[in-house]
Design a protein around this motif. Sequence first.
Motif, PDB file in Angstrom:
ATOM      1  N   ASP A 160      -3.827  14.913   7.718  1.00 53.86           N
ATOM      2  CA  ASP A 160      -3.500  15.925   8.735  1.00 53.86           C
ATOM      3  C   ASP A 160      -3.727  15.387  10.143  1.00 53.86           C
ATOM      4  OD1 ASP A 160      -2.774  17.802   6.790  1.00 53.86           O
ATOM      5  OD2 ASP A 160      -4.830  18.506   6.592  1.00 53.86           O
ATOM      6  N   GLY A 161      -3.446  14.093  10.331  1.00 50.69           N
ATOM      7  CA  GLY A 161      -3.565  13.479  11.644  1.00 50.69           C
ATOM      8  C   GLY A 161      -4.968  13.041  12.023  1.00 50.69           C
ATOM      9  N   GLN A 162      -5.978  13.349  11.193  1.00 47.24           N
ATOM     10  CA  GLN A 162      -7.370  12.965  11.466  1.00 47.24           C
ATOM     11  C   GLN A 162      -7.702  11.685  10.706  1.00 47.24           C
ATOM     12  OE1 GLN A 162      -9.560  14.542  13.522  1.00 47.24           O
ATOM     13  NE2 GLN A 162      -8.000  16.026  14.043  1.00 47.24           N
ATOM     14  N   ALA A 163      -8.350  10.733  11.389  1.00 46.51           N
ATOM     15  CA  ALA A 163      -8.710   9.458  10.769  1.00 46.51           C
ATOM     16  C   ALA A 163     -10.171   9.455  10.361  1.00 46.51           C
ATOM     17  CB  ALA A 163      -8.448   8.322  11.749  1.00 46.51           C
ATOM     18  N   ARG A 164     -10.456   8.771   9.238  1.00 40.65           N
ATOM     19  CA  ARG A 164     -11.844   8.573   8.804  1.00 40.65           C
ATOM     20  C   ARG A 164     -11.933   7.270   8.024  1.00 40.65           C
ATOM     21  NH1 ARG A 164     -12.624   9.843   3.362  1.00 40.65           N
ATOM     22  NH2 ARG A 164     -10.961  11.089   2.449  1.00 40.65           N
TER      23      ARG A 164
ATOM     24  N   GLY B  26     -10.461  -6.422  22.245  1.00 38.36           N
ATOM     25  CA  GLY B  26      -9.430  -7.138  21.510  1.00 38.36           C
ATOM     26  C   GLY B  26      -8.283  -6.238  21.128  1.00 38.36           C
ATOM     27  N   ARG B  27      -7.661  -6.596  20.030  1.00 34.66           N
ATOM     28  CA  ARG B  27      -6.494  -5.858  19.558  1.00 34.66           C
ATOM     29  C   ARG B  27      -6.686  -5.495  18.098  1.00 34.66           C
ATOM     30  NH1 ARG B  27      -3.312  -9.854  16.844  1.00 34.66           N
ATOM     31  NH2 ARG B  27      -4.107 -11.918  17.387  1.00 34.66           N
ATOM     32  N   TRP B  28      -5.869  -4.568  17.637  1.00 40.67           N
ATOM     33  CA  TRP B  28      -5.884  -4.188  16.226  1.00 40.67           C
ATOM     34  C   TRP B  28      -4.468  -4.061  15.708  1.00 40.67           C
ATOM     35  CZ3 TRP B  28      -3.524   0.394  14.960  1.00 40.67           C
ATOM     36  CH2 TRP B  28      -3.396   1.358  15.949  1.00 40.67           C
ATOM     37  N   ASN B  29      -4.330  -4.290  14.414  1.00 41.78           N
ATOM     38  CA  ASN B  29      -3.054  -4.157  13.717  1.00 41.78           C
ATOM     39  C   ASN B  29      -3.301  -3.320  12.468  1.00 41.78           C
ATOM     40  OD1 ASN B  29      -1.586  -6.190  15.340  1.00 41.78           O
ATOM     41  ND2 ASN B  29      -3.103  -7.549  14.429  1.00 41.78           N
ATOM     42  N   ALA B  30      -2.370  -2.454  12.150  1.00 40.15           N
ATOM     43  CA  ALA B  30      -2.522  -1.601  10.976  1.00 40.15           C
ATOM     44  C   ALA B  30      -1.298  -1.708  10.080  1.00 40.15           C
ATOM     45  CB  ALA B  30      -2.716  -0.147  11.402  1.00 40.15           C
ATOM     46  N   GLU B  31      -1.548  -1.540   8.779  1.00 40.59           N
ATOM     47  CA  GLU B  31      -0.475  -1.561   7.793  1.00 40.59           C
ATOM     48  C   GLU B  31      -0.755  -0.477   6.764  1.00 40.59           C
ATOM     49  OE1 GLU B  31       0.154  -4.606   4.297  1.00 40.59           O
ATOM     50  OE2 GLU B  31       0.848  -5.444   6.216  1.00 40.59           O
ATOM     51  N   ARG B  32       0.262   0.333   6.482  1.00 41.51           N
ATOM     52  CA  ARG B  32       0.091   1.406   5.483  1.00 41.51           C
ATOM     53  C   ARG B  32      -0.026   0.788   4.095  1.00 41.51           C
ATOM     54  NH1 ARG B  32       1.629   6.963   5.261  1.00 41.51           N
ATOM     55  NH2 ARG B  32       2.917   6.719   7.097  1.00 41.51           N
ATOM     56  N   ARG B  33      -1.020   1.296   3.331  1.00 36.17           N
ATOM     57  CA  ARG B  33      -1.250   0.825   1.960  1.00 36.17           C
ATOM     58  C   ARG B  33      -0.936   1.881   0.924  1.00 36.17           C
ATOM     59  NH1 ARG B  33      -2.598  -4.666   1.531  1.00 36.17           N
ATOM     60  NH2 ARG B  33      -3.117  -5.240   3.657  1.00 36.17           N
ATOM     61  N   GLY B  34      -0.837   3.091   1.339  1.00 35.61           N
ATOM     62  CA  GLY B  34      -0.568   4.136   0.347  1.00 35.61           C
ATOM     63  C   GLY B  34      -0.427   5.475   0.974  1.00 35.61           C
TER      64      GLY B  34
ATOM     65  N   GLY C 209      -2.151   9.002   4.981  1.00 36.56           N
ATOM     66  CA  GLY C 209      -2.218   8.039   3.895  1.00 36.56           C
ATOM     67  C   GLY C 209      -3.348   7.059   4.114  1.00 36.56           C
ATOM     68  N   ILE C 210      -3.306   5.975   3.364  1.00 37.21           N
ATOM     69  CA  ILE C 210      -4.325   4.935   3.437  1.00 37.21           C
ATOM     70  C   ILE C 210      -3.761   3.774   4.253  1.00 37.21           C
ATOM     71  CG2 ILE C 210      -5.737   3.324   2.109  1.00 37.21           C
ATOM     72  CD1 ILE C 210      -5.426   5.347  -0.249  1.00 37.21           C
ATOM     73  N   TRP C 211      -4.528   3.337   5.222  1.00 36.01           N
ATOM     74  CA  TRP C 211      -4.122   2.253   6.113  1.00 36.01           C
ATOM     75  C   TRP C 211      -5.163   1.149   6.076  1.00 36.01           C
ATOM     76  CZ3 TRP C 211       0.234   2.422   9.454  1.00 36.01           C
ATOM     77  CH2 TRP C 211       0.947   3.625   9.394  1.00 36.01           C
ATOM     78  N   SER C 212      -4.718  -0.090   6.173  1.00 34.96           N
ATOM     79  CA  SER C 212      -5.593  -1.241   6.330  1.00 34.96           C
ATOM     80  C   SER C 212      -5.510  -1.649   7.796  1.00 34.96           C
ATOM     81  CB  SER C 212      -5.123  -2.388   5.436  1.00 34.96           C
ATOM     82  OG  SER C 212      -5.914  -3.528   5.656  1.00 34.96           O
ATOM     83  N   VAL C 213      -6.661  -1.673   8.462  1.00 31.62           N
ATOM     84  CA  VAL C 213      -6.695  -1.966   9.893  1.00 31.62           C
ATOM     85  C   VAL C 213      -7.483  -3.250  10.127  1.00 31.62           C
ATOM     86  CG1 VAL C 213      -7.376  -1.122  12.165  1.00 31.62           C
ATOM     87  CG2 VAL C 213      -6.570   0.498  10.427  1.00 31.62           C
ATOM     88  N   GLU C 214      -6.841  -4.219  10.751  1.00 31.62           N
ATOM     89  CA  GLU C 214      -7.473  -5.470  11.124  1.00 31.62           C
ATOM     90  C   GLU C 214      -7.819  -5.405  12.606  1.00 31.62           C
ATOM     91  OE1 GLU C 214      -6.506 -10.194  10.827  1.00 31.62           O
ATOM     92  OE2 GLU C 214      -4.867  -8.855  11.427  1.00 31.62           O
ATOM     93  N   VAL C 215      -9.084  -5.654  12.923  1.00 34.44           N
ATOM     94  CA  VAL C 215      -9.569  -5.620  14.298  1.00 34.44           C
ATOM     95  C   VAL C 215      -9.910  -7.053  14.698  1.00 34.44           C
ATOM     96  CG1 VAL C 215     -11.380  -4.730  15.798  1.00 34.44           C
ATOM     97  CG2 VAL C 215     -10.472  -3.292  13.964  1.00 34.44           C
TER      98      VAL C 215
END
Length: 126
Positions: free
Chosen positions: A59-63, A118-126, A34-40
């Motif tokens: 399919d498990g691959q990120a872009r 640093g760190r990152w946080n992700a949240e699913r958007r769709g 799906g679509i993720w928003s990632v804050e770095v």
Amino acid sequence: MLRSALAGVIILTAAAAPALAAKRRAPSVTRFDGIWSVEVITESGTCDRAYRYGVIIRDGQARYAGGSDFIITGRVQPNGAVRGSISRGDASAHVVGRLADGWGNGTWVTSGSTRCGGRWNAERRG
């Protein structure tokens, strides 16, 4: 005629059953697709304080979900473990962490002449 059709259905069902059972047992990475928003967030070094990226997982691959500004590559394992990289030009950051249902987090560190981490946080958007 009905008897031979029924026998054919039974044979096809019996042949497909092991494949279906194996498919049900195999863990799937598609639950993270799906679509993720990632804050770095930068915690050390001279990199900008924070960035936000749109990431597509299929399919498990990120872009990267945007244009050609950044290159995001990586893989999400069936258990949610994440390994990947974010790069632009000759700057690159190694990313590790974990996704769960609808969220995720982890750490990152750069390689090359500019040292940051640093760190990152992700949240699913769709």
